[in-house]
Design an enzyme around this catalytic site. Structure first.
Site, PDB file in Angstrom:
ATOM      1  N   ASP A  81      -8.437  -7.678   0.563  1.00 59.30           N
ATOM      2  CA  ASP A  81      -7.430  -7.244  -0.409  1.00 59.30           C
ATOM      3  C   ASP A  81      -7.287  -5.712  -0.353  1.00 59.30           C
ATOM      4  O   ASP A  81      -8.295  -4.994  -0.388  1.00 59.30           O
ATOM      5  CB  ASP A  81      -7.893  -7.679  -1.816  1.00 59.30           C
ATOM      6  N   HIS A 174      -1.951  -3.522 -11.818  1.00 58.87           N
ATOM      7  CA  HIS A 174      -3.326  -4.043 -11.833  1.00 58.87           C
ATOM      8  C   HIS A 174      -4.003  -3.755 -13.175  1.00 58.87           C
ATOM      9  O   HIS A 174      -3.865  -2.659 -13.712  1.00 58.87           O
ATOM     10  CB  HIS A 174      -4.150  -3.397 -10.719  1.00 58.87           C
ATOM     11  N   GLY A 175      -4.741  -4.742 -13.688  1.00 54.78           N
ATOM     12  CA  GLY A 175      -5.475  -4.562 -14.957  1.00 54.78           C
ATOM     13  C   GLY A 175      -4.796  -5.329 -16.067  1.00 54.78           C
ATOM     14  O   GLY A 175      -3.736  -5.951 -15.851  1.00 54.78           O
ATOM     15  N   HIS A 203       0.908  -9.110  -7.102  1.00 62.34           N
ATOM     16  CA  HIS A 203      -0.382  -8.531  -7.505  1.00 62.34           C
ATOM     17  C   HIS A 203      -0.378  -8.356  -9.019  1.00 62.34           C
ATOM     18  O   HIS A 203       0.677  -8.385  -9.659  1.00 62.34           O
ATOM     19  CB  HIS A 203      -0.593  -7.176  -6.817  1.00 62.34           C
ATOM     20  N   GLY A 204      -1.576  -8.128  -9.580  1.00 59.59           N
ATOM     21  CA  GLY A 204      -1.657  -7.901 -11.025  1.00 59.59           C
ATOM     22  C   GLY A 204      -1.418  -9.163 -11.826  1.00 59.59           C
ATOM     23  O   GLY A 204      -0.749  -9.132 -12.865  1.00 59.59           O
ATOM     24  N   SER A 206      -3.305 -10.910 -13.756  1.00 59.61           N
ATOM     25  CA  SER A 206      -4.002 -11.106 -15.038  1.00 59.61           C
ATOM     26  C   SER A 206      -3.118 -10.642 -16.180  1.00 59.61           C
ATOM     27  O   SER A 206      -2.839  -9.447 -16.300  1.00 59.61           O
ATOM     28  CB  SER A 206      -5.310 -10.294 -15.069  1.00 59.61           C
TER      29      SER A 206
HETATM   30  P1  13P Z   1      -5.425  -8.007 -11.730  1.00 55.98           P
HETATM   31  O1  13P Z   1      -6.785  -7.395 -11.752  1.00 55.98           O
HETATM   32  O2  13P Z   1      -4.471  -7.342 -12.632  1.00 55.98           O
HETATM   33  O3  13P Z   1      -5.473  -9.493 -11.912  1.00 55.98           O
HETATM   34  O4  13P Z   1      -4.837  -7.753 -10.256  1.00 55.98           O
HETATM   35  C1  13P Z   1      -5.541  -8.240  -9.160  1.00 55.98           C
HETATM   36  C2  13P Z   1      -4.896  -7.836  -7.900  1.00 55.98           C
HETATM   37  O5  13P Z   1      -3.694  -7.744  -7.804  1.00 55.98           O
HETATM   38  C3  13P Z   1      -5.779  -7.586  -6.760  1.00 55.98           C
HETATM   39  O6  13P Z   1      -5.110  -7.075  -5.672  1.00 55.98           O
END
Ligand code: 13P
Length: 279
Positions: A81, A174-175, A203-204, A206
């Site tokens: 990643d 992310h986060g 991505h991101g 969460s």
């Molecule tokens: P999150 O931590 O926001 O879930 O994103 C993960 C990600 O996109 C890793 O590349």
């Protein structure tokens, strides 16, 4: 069974669903993800951040991911990643990875193309597909978001690099989001069209509201990354175990509940992206 990035993304494309890509950090998060994948009969990707590769945690985790993938009754891809350079790509290929992301999104367009194409060539020599990134997906803590991915640039990027999937910036970060994001779904459709229907990566993952995740998948997202939620599930499970007066300190027993929490989180995401029953 261990499969390549292009194989697992191909399954998602053919079946019109999205493969969840879980960031894993230790043996327990690997176990939680694989247990969920087998129970839900879902193909999954397990991926490592480059930090883990460069600090050599990855040296210990790679064999564990491979062991889990080879034993699993469902397709599993072992992926890098956000690889920033050739060094991480070479290292993880040597450790047996079957997918590589080259994230050149911090570089100017032409440099991103040159670097990504170079990694596509290297990985292609050993049959491993590459994910690229165009439009830098930052952190929820950044003051401002960079410009969203431009569809015409995406079309050119894909043609000149040969990536098998592309991470895009469409309002994601992310986060854990401070307020719910508003994904630009029309842009996902436009990028899909401009790239000749290339599978896209979100991505991101969460904390994106479920309806937006589903709309993004309907528009062409075929891989969604989940990192922060994996960390939270594991940390919450650990805290709950610590707070339990009956818990054992034998580490294998202590870890049973954190593994279960990661498994439940993975099951939830597998169902959200429609990967259940697709293996
Ligand atoms: P999150 O931590 O926001 O879930 O994103 C993960 C990600 O996109 C890793 O590349």
């Amino acid at each position: 069974m261990l499969v390549t990035l292009q194989e697992i993304i191909g399954m998602a494309e053919a079946g019109n669903f999205c493969v969840p890509a879980f960031n894993v950090y230790n043996t327990e998060t690997i176990m939680g993800v694989v247990k969920a994948a087998e129970e839900a009969k879902a193909p999954v990707i397990m991926q490592l951040y480059p930090r883990l590769i460069n600090e050599e945690v990855g040296y210990y985790l790679a064999p564990a991911i491979l062991a889990a993938a080879k034993k699993a009754s469902v397709p599993v891809c072992f992926h890098l990643d956000h690889g920033p350079s050739e060094q991480e790509a070479m290292r993880i290929l040597r450790w047996g990875a079957t997918g590589v992301m080259l994230d050149g999104s911090v570089h100017p367009f032409e440099e991103n193309i040159a670097l990504t194409k170079h990694i596509v060539d290297i990985c292609g020599a050993v049959g491993v597909g590459v994910e690229g990134e165009l439009g830098h997906v930052g952190s929820v803590n950044d003051d401002a978001m960079e410009e969203f991915t431009d569809p015409a640039e995406a079309g050119e990027f894909v043609k000149r690099t040969g990536v098998c999937c592309l991470a895009v910036l469409i309002g994601n970060a992310h986060g854990h989001y401070k307020k719910p994001p508003k994904l630009d779904i029309e842009r996902v459709k436009a990028i899909r069209e401009a790239t000749g229907g290339l599978p896209l990566v979100l991505h991101g993952g969460s904390g994106i509201p479920d309806d937006q995740v589903k709309a993004a998948i309907a528009a062409g997202v075929r891989k969604m990354n989940i990192g922060t939620d994996v960390c939270c599930a594991f940390a919450d499970g650990t805290k709950e175990t610590l707070d339990d007066p009956k818990r054992s300190l034998a580490i294998d027993l202590f870890m049973k509940h954190p593994i279960e929490r990661v498994k439940q989180l993975a099951l939830e995401k597998i169902h959200l992206v429609g990967a259940n029953g697709k293996a």
